[in-house]
Motif scaffolding. Structure first.
Motif, PDB file in Angstrom:
ATOM      1  N   LYS A 100      -0.098  19.897  -4.148  1.00  0.00           N
ATOM      2  CA  LYS A 100       0.852  19.694  -3.062  1.00  0.00           C
ATOM      3  C   LYS A 100       0.123  19.650  -1.722  1.00  0.00           C
ATOM      4  O   LYS A 100      -0.929  20.276  -1.549  1.00  0.00           O
ATOM      5  N   SER A 101       0.677  18.910  -0.776  1.00  0.00           N
ATOM      6  CA  SER A 101       0.136  18.853   0.583  1.00  0.00           C
ATOM      7  C   SER A 101       0.959  19.734   1.513  1.00  0.00           C
ATOM      8  O   SER A 101       2.160  19.937   1.290  1.00  0.00           O
ATOM      9  N   PHE A 102       0.308  20.245   2.562  1.00  0.00           N
ATOM     10  CA  PHE A 102       0.959  21.185   3.465  1.00  0.00           C
ATOM     11  C   PHE A 102       0.694  20.794   4.919  1.00  0.00           C
ATOM     12  O   PHE A 102      -0.354  20.244   5.250  1.00  0.00           O
ATOM     13  N   GLY A 103       1.652  21.116   5.772  1.00  0.00           N
ATOM     14  CA  GLY A 103       1.475  20.978   7.210  1.00  0.00           C
ATOM     15  C   GLY A 103       1.084  22.326   7.778  1.00  0.00           C
ATOM     16  O   GLY A 103      -0.026  22.827   7.554  1.00  0.00           O
ATOM     17  N   ASN A 104       1.983  22.979   8.502  1.00  0.00           N
ATOM     18  CA  ASN A 104       1.728  24.318   9.032  1.00  0.00           C
ATOM     19  C   ASN A 104       2.015  25.351   7.947  1.00  0.00           C
ATOM     20  O   ASN A 104       2.998  25.230   7.203  1.00  0.00           O
ATOM     21  N   TYR A 105       1.202  26.408   7.896  1.00  0.00           N
ATOM     22  CA  TYR A 105       1.415  27.388   6.832  1.00  0.00           C
ATOM     23  C   TYR A 105       0.752  28.731   7.145  1.00  0.00           C
ATOM     24  O   TYR A 105      -0.102  28.845   8.034  1.00  0.00           O
ATOM     25  N   SER A 185      -3.307  31.626   9.399  1.00  0.00           N
ATOM     26  CA  SER A 185      -2.165  30.909   9.973  1.00  0.00           C
ATOM     27  C   SER A 185      -2.693  29.572  10.500  1.00  0.00           C
ATOM     28  O   SER A 185      -3.508  29.547  11.434  1.00  0.00           O
ATOM     29  N   THR A 187      -2.080  25.694  11.978  1.00  0.00           N
ATOM     30  CA  THR A 187      -1.237  24.720  12.659  1.00  0.00           C
ATOM     31  C   THR A 187      -1.931  23.370  12.566  1.00  0.00           C
ATOM     32  O   THR A 187      -3.022  23.177  13.116  1.00  0.00           O
ATOM     33  N   ALA A 236       0.326  15.864   6.433  1.00  0.00           N
ATOM     34  CA  ALA A 236       0.172  17.025   5.559  1.00  0.00           C
ATOM     35  C   ALA A 236      -0.937  16.759   4.546  1.00  0.00           C
ATOM     36  O   ALA A 236      -1.115  15.630   4.076  1.00  0.00           O
ATOM     37  N   ILE A 258       1.076  30.918  -0.483  1.00  0.00           N
ATOM     38  CA  ILE A 258       1.241  30.191   0.768  1.00  0.00           C
ATOM     39  C   ILE A 258       2.705  30.182   1.167  1.00  0.00           C
ATOM     40  O   ILE A 258       3.607  30.151   0.330  1.00  0.00           O
ATOM     41  N   ARG A 259       2.937  30.248   2.472  1.00  0.00           N
ATOM     42  CA  ARG A 259       4.277  30.106   3.041  1.00  0.00           C
ATOM     43  C   ARG A 259       4.251  28.959   4.047  1.00  0.00           C
ATOM     44  O   ARG A 259       3.476  29.004   5.015  1.00  0.00           O
ATOM     45  N   GLU A 260       5.054  27.951   3.831  1.00  0.00           N
ATOM     46  CA  GLU A 260       5.124  26.856   4.787  1.00  0.00           C
ATOM     47  C   GLU A 260       5.884  27.301   6.033  1.00  0.00           C
ATOM     48  O   GLU A 260       6.896  28.001   5.940  1.00  0.00           O
TER      49      GLU A 260
END
Length: 261
Positions: A100-105, A185, A187, A236, A258-260
Motif C-alpha cells: 500500500k502507498s501512504f501520504g501523511n502518517y 511522523s 508529512t 502517496a 502505521i496510522r494514516e
C-alpha cells in the motif's frame, strides 16, 4: 549592441548549468559526508514497546509479511524469513516495501542489530527505512538504520540521520542485540501541477524515545552522490526496508504499524 551582452549572459548561464550537472554526475560519495559536530550520546529509560492503536494498520504482527512485496518484483511475496515473531533481512533478495502507498502518517517500527555484529562504519549493521519509496533501487527518503553504538562514521550517515542530509540531534543508540524503536511522523511533499514543490517533505523522528529529528524540512529524496533536490513529482508512496547488499547484516524487525494522518 544589446544582443551581444544578452548572448554572453545566456551562454555563461548555460555553461554554468552544464558544469553543475557534470559535477553532480562526477562527484564522489565523500563529497557529502559530514563528520562534525558529533551528536551527544544519551542514555534512555526503559523503552515502551507499545501495542498498536486501535485505528492502526498492522504492517507486521509476527505472523506474516502479507502487507509487503519485493521492490524489484512488485507483487511477489516478500521473502525475508520469519522466525519467533520477527523477520530478518535476507542477503541477496533485495529490498521489500509495503503493498500500500501512504501520504501523511505516524509509523512505529522496532529493529535489532545482531549482538555479534562485525565491521566498522557504514559496514556495520547497515539498512534503511525509506519513508517514501518513489522509484526502483534505493530511490526515496531514507531514515538511516545502522549500529551507532560506539561506531564512528560520518554523522549524516549514522542511525537517526536523514541519510546524507540531516544529522540526528542526539545519539540514543543501544548496544547491538537490544531492541530499538523508531517512531516517525511523516508529512509528504506537495507538488504544483508543473512539478515544482508547493510544500517540502517534513519529518519528526523519535529514536528510542528521544527526539532526533524535529519537524525537519527535507531537501529532497536521498542522494548518495551529490546534493539532494526534488526532481520527481510524486504522490502517496510505499514504505521500504533496505537490504544493503554486501554491507547487510541480519538486522531483524518486529511490531510495525502505521496510522494514516
Amino acid at each position: 549592441m544589446i544582443m551581444k551582452p544578452i548572448t554572453f549572459i545566456l551562454t555563461a548561464l548555460l555553461t554554468t548549468s552544464c558544469y553543475m550537472a557534470s559535477a553532480q554526475n562526477n562527484g564522489k560519495p565523500e563529497d557529502t559526508e559530514v563528520w562534525e559536530p558529533i551528536p551527544k550520546s544519551v542514555v534512555t529509560g526503559k523503552l515502551n514497546f507499545a501495542k498498536a492503536p486501535s485505528d492502526a494498520l498492522i504492517l507486521f504482527d509476527g505472523k506474516n509479511l502479507d502487507e509487503w512485496t519485493m521492490t524489484d518484483q512488485l507483487g511477489a511475496a516478500a521473502s525475508w524469513p520469519i522466525e519467533k515473531g520477527i523477520f530478518t533481512v535476507k542477503k541477496g533478495t533485495g529490498n521489500i516495501q509495503t503493498k500500500k502507498s501512504f501520504g501523511n502518517y505516524q509509523l512505529h517500527l522496532e529493529f535489532r542489530i545482531p549482538k555479534n555484529i562485525s565491521g566498522t562504519g557504514q559496514g556495520r549493521g547497515n539498512s534503511g527505512l525509506f519513508l517514501a519509496a518513489i522509484g526502483p533501487g534505493d530511490a526515496g527518503y531514507e531514515l538511516q538504520i545502522l549500529d551507532s553504538y560506539n561506531n564512528k562514521t560520518y554523522v549524516n550517515g549514522m542511525a537517526g540521520s536523514i541519510y546524507k542530509q540531516f544529522i540526528p540531534l542526539a545519539n540514543p543508540a543501544l548496544a547491538p542485540g537490544e531492541w530499538q524503536t523508531y517512531d516517525v511522523s511523516w508529512t509528504a511533499p506537495i507538488f504544483n501541477a508543473d512539478g515544482s514543490v508547493a510544500s517540502p517533505a517534513r519529518v519528526t523522528v523519535l529514536f528510542n524515545g528521544v527526539t532526533v529529528q524535529n519537524n525537519t524540512v527535507l531537501l529532497g529524496p536521498t542522494q548518495y552522490i551529490g546534493k539532494p533536490a526534488y526532481r520527481v513529482k510524486h504522490g502517496a508512496s510505499p514504505i521500504k526496508l533496505q537490504a544493503h547488499g554486501d554491507k547487510s547484516e541480519p538486522i531483524s524487525f518486529r511490531n510495525i504499524w502505521i496510522r494514516e494522518l
